[in-house]
Design a protein around this motif. Structure first.
Motif, short mmCIF file in Angstrom:
data_model
loop_
_atom_site.label_atom_id
_atom_site.label_comp_id
_atom_site.label_asym_id
_atom_site.label_seq_id
_atom_site.Cartn_x
_atom_site.Cartn_y
_atom_site.Cartn_z
N GLY A 139 0.81 -1.20 0.00
CA GLY A 139 0.00 0.00 0.00
C GLY A 139 0.85 1.26 0.00
N ALA A 140 0.18 2.41 0.03
CA ALA A 140 0.88 3.69 -0.02
C ALA A 140 1.83 3.88 1.15
CB ALA A 140 -0.14 4.83 -0.05
N ALA A 141 1.49 3.31 2.30
CA ALA A 141 2.34 3.48 3.49
C ALA A 141 3.73 2.90 3.29
CB ALA A 141 1.67 2.84 4.70
N ALA A 142 3.86 1.93 2.38
CA ALA A 142 5.15 1.28 2.18
C ALA A 142 6.19 2.22 1.57
CB ALA A 142 4.97 0.05 1.29
N THR A 143 5.74 3.26 0.88
CA THR A 143 6.67 4.13 0.17
C THR A 143 6.51 5.61 0.50
OG1 THR A 143 5.12 4.25 -1.71
CG2 THR A 143 6.82 2.52 -1.79
N ILE A 144 5.56 5.96 1.37
CA ILE A 144 5.19 7.37 1.51
C ILE A 144 6.32 8.24 2.03
CG2 ILE A 144 4.17 6.99 3.80
CD1 ILE A 144 3.09 9.57 1.09
N GLU A 145 7.10 7.78 3.00
CA GLU A 145 8.13 8.66 3.56
C GLU A 145 9.24 8.92 2.55
OE1 GLU A 145 7.47 10.36 6.16
OE2 GLU A 145 5.65 9.18 6.47
N ALA A 146 9.64 7.89 1.82
CA ALA A 146 10.64 8.08 0.77
C ALA A 146 10.09 8.99 -0.33
CB ALA A 146 11.06 6.74 0.19
N THR A 147 8.81 8.84 -0.61
CA THR A 147 8.17 9.68 -1.62
C THR A 147 8.20 11.14 -1.21
OG1 THR A 147 6.73 7.90 -2.39
CG2 THR A 147 6.00 10.15 -2.80
N LEU A 148 7.83 11.43 0.03
CA LEU A 148 7.82 12.82 0.49
C LEU A 148 9.22 13.42 0.48
CD1 LEU A 148 5.32 12.44 3.47
CD2 LEU A 148 4.87 13.56 1.27
N ALA A 149 10.23 12.62 0.78
CA ALA A 149 11.61 13.12 0.75
C ALA A 149 12.04 13.46 -0.67
CB ALA A 149 12.55 12.08 1.35
N PRO A 176 -6.29 1.46 -1.63
CA PRO A 176 -5.00 0.80 -1.89
C PRO A 176 -4.90 0.18 -3.27
CG PRO A 176 -5.78 0.25 0.31
CD PRO A 176 -6.91 0.97 -0.38
N ASP A 177 -5.94 -0.51 -3.71
CA ASP A 177 -5.89 -1.19 -5.00
C ASP A 177 -5.86 -0.18 -6.15
OD1 ASP A 177 -5.90 -3.67 -3.77
OD2 ASP A 177 -8.07 -3.91 -3.92
N ALA A 178 -6.67 0.86 -6.04
CA ALA A 178 -6.70 1.87 -7.09
C ALA A 178 -5.37 2.62 -7.16
CB ALA A 178 -7.84 2.85 -6.85
N TYR A 179 -4.82 2.95 -6.00
CA TYR A 179 -3.54 3.66 -5.97
C TYR A 179 -2.43 2.81 -6.59
CZ TYR A 179 0.57 6.09 -4.09
OH TYR A 179 1.76 6.74 -3.95
N ALA A 180 -2.39 1.54 -6.25
CA ALA A 180 -1.37 0.65 -6.81
C ALA A 180 -1.52 0.56 -8.33
CB ALA A 180 -1.47 -0.73 -6.18
N ALA A 181 -2.75 0.44 -8.81
CA ALA A 181 -2.97 0.34 -10.25
C ALA A 181 -2.56 1.63 -10.97
CB ALA A 181 -4.44 0.03 -10.53
N CYS A 182 -2.84 2.76 -10.35
CA CYS A 182 -2.47 4.05 -10.95
C CYS A 182 -0.96 4.24 -10.95
CB CYS A 182 -3.15 5.19 -10.21
SG CYS A 182 -4.95 5.22 -10.41
N ARG A 183 -0.29 3.67 -9.96
CA ARG A 183 1.17 3.81 -9.93
C ARG A 183 1.82 3.07 -11.09
NH1 ARG A 183 4.56 5.02 -4.59
NH2 ARG A 183 6.39 5.76 -5.70
N TRP A 184 1.21 1.98 -11.53
CA TRP A 184 1.72 1.28 -12.71
C TRP A 184 1.52 2.13 -13.98
CZ3 TRP A 184 5.18 -2.28 -12.62
CH2 TRP A 184 5.28 -3.13 -11.50
N VAL A 185 0.49 2.96 -14.01
CA VAL A 185 0.33 3.86 -15.15
C VAL A 185 1.50 4.85 -15.20
CG1 VAL A 185 -1.16 5.57 -16.26
CG2 VAL A 185 -2.17 3.64 -15.02
N LEU A 186 1.89 5.37 -14.04
CA LEU A 186 3.03 6.27 -13.98
C LEU A 186 4.30 5.56 -14.43
CD1 LEU A 186 3.91 9.16 -12.96
CD2 LEU A 186 4.60 8.02 -10.85
N ALA A 187 4.43 4.28 -14.08
CA ALA A 187 5.64 3.52 -14.42
C ALA A 187 5.73 3.23 -15.91
CB ALA A 187 5.67 2.21 -13.62
N HIS A 188 4.62 2.82 -16.51
CA HIS A 188 4.68 2.33 -17.89
C HIS A 188 4.11 3.29 -18.92
CE1 HIS A 188 6.25 -1.50 -16.73
NE2 HIS A 188 5.19 -1.83 -16.01
#
Length: 263
Positions: A139-149, A176-188
């Motif tokens: 989920g978003a919590a797994a990466t949020i602090e690194a993201t904010l930095a 969580p599911d929607a956010y994860a799916a949208c993050r793959w759009v940013l990746a690819h």
């Protein structure tokens, strides 16, 4: 206000002025634009809205993609009877507006592409895909602090913890599911925008920050080089969320650009 398909939106500014549509980034909401809105809405009709799966908009009914996001904006424009917009997108939003200009060139009179990614090297692409995998797993919590930095300068984090926490809580509030799916759009999604086909011919301003590691100055130069007569500007010192730290440094050049081609 809600559109029939569940898109949450707001319209501000002079009713008869040309329309700017502001497209926020991954995990964020239309509140991203709060710092720039007063300046933009003093001269233009400004449409802000939450992307599908974000904020107060409905969850996606299909797998998110740049096309899904761009068609969301077209549907909203149709609902509001807005024929054309200057589409200004931040990060993922700057990918969405390029897709929009490719698929619906007659609906866009200008593009503002802010802090948006483009073609990545193998190492950089692997990093982005790993972050997407981490988000899918935790989920978003797994990466949020690194993201904010990566998003904010250390000085801003220290001086404005309430503003940073507002962004943190907004990201964590995503499904969580929607956010994860949208993050793959940013990746690819960048792969369909490299050397765009059909070419983008819309007047465009491309902007990023000097220390944005995910949407680098080199990427902005590359984006501009692939759009006829596009111009670019690099904002010194700031990182990815420079438009939140110093909205004036983004609003002023954007207004100068739009006023130069205003129709």
């Amino acid at each position: 206000m809600h559109s029939p398909d569940g898109t949450e939106y707001e319209l501000t500014g002079p009713e008869e002025a040309p329309v700017i549509a502001l497209i926020h980034g991954l995990g964020l909401t239309r509140a991203t634009w709060d710092g720039m809105l007063p300046a933009l809405a003093s001269e233009y009709r400004v449409l802000t809205y939450d992307l599908v799966g974000h904020g107060q908009s409905a969850l996606p009914r299909e797998t998110p993609s740049l096309t899904v996001f761009s068609e969301q904006l077209v549907a909203l424009m149709d609902h509001l009877e807005i024929p054309t917009v200057a589409a200004v997108g931040f990060s993922l939003g700057g990918m969405i507006n390029r897709r929009l200009a490719m698929d619906h060139p007659t609906r866009v009179w200008a593009l503002g592409i802010l802090n948006s990614p483009h073609e990545r090297g193998d190492e950089q692409q692997a990093l982005v895909e790993q972050r997407a995998k981490d988000t899918t797993a935790g989920g978003a919590a797994a990466t949020i602090e690194a993201t904010l930095a990566r998003w904010f300068t250390p000085g801003f984090i220290a001086a404005h913890p309430e503003a940073v926490n507002k962004v943190r809580q907004g990201v964590l509030a995503n499904d969580p599911d929607a956010y994860a799916a949208c993050r793959w759009v940013l990746a690819h999604g960048v792969r369909e925008l490299i050397r765009p086909d059909p070419p983008i011919t819309t007047p465009s301003l491309v902007t990023t920050c000097e220390n944005d590691t995910g949407s680098t100055p080199a990427m902005s130069v590359a984006i501009a080089s692939e759009i006829a007569d596009a111009t670019y500007e690099i904002v010194p010192d700031l990182q990815h969320m420079g438009l939140v730290e110093r909205p004036d440094l983004f609003a002023a050049p954007l207004l100068a650009f739009l006023n130069g081609i205003r129709r």
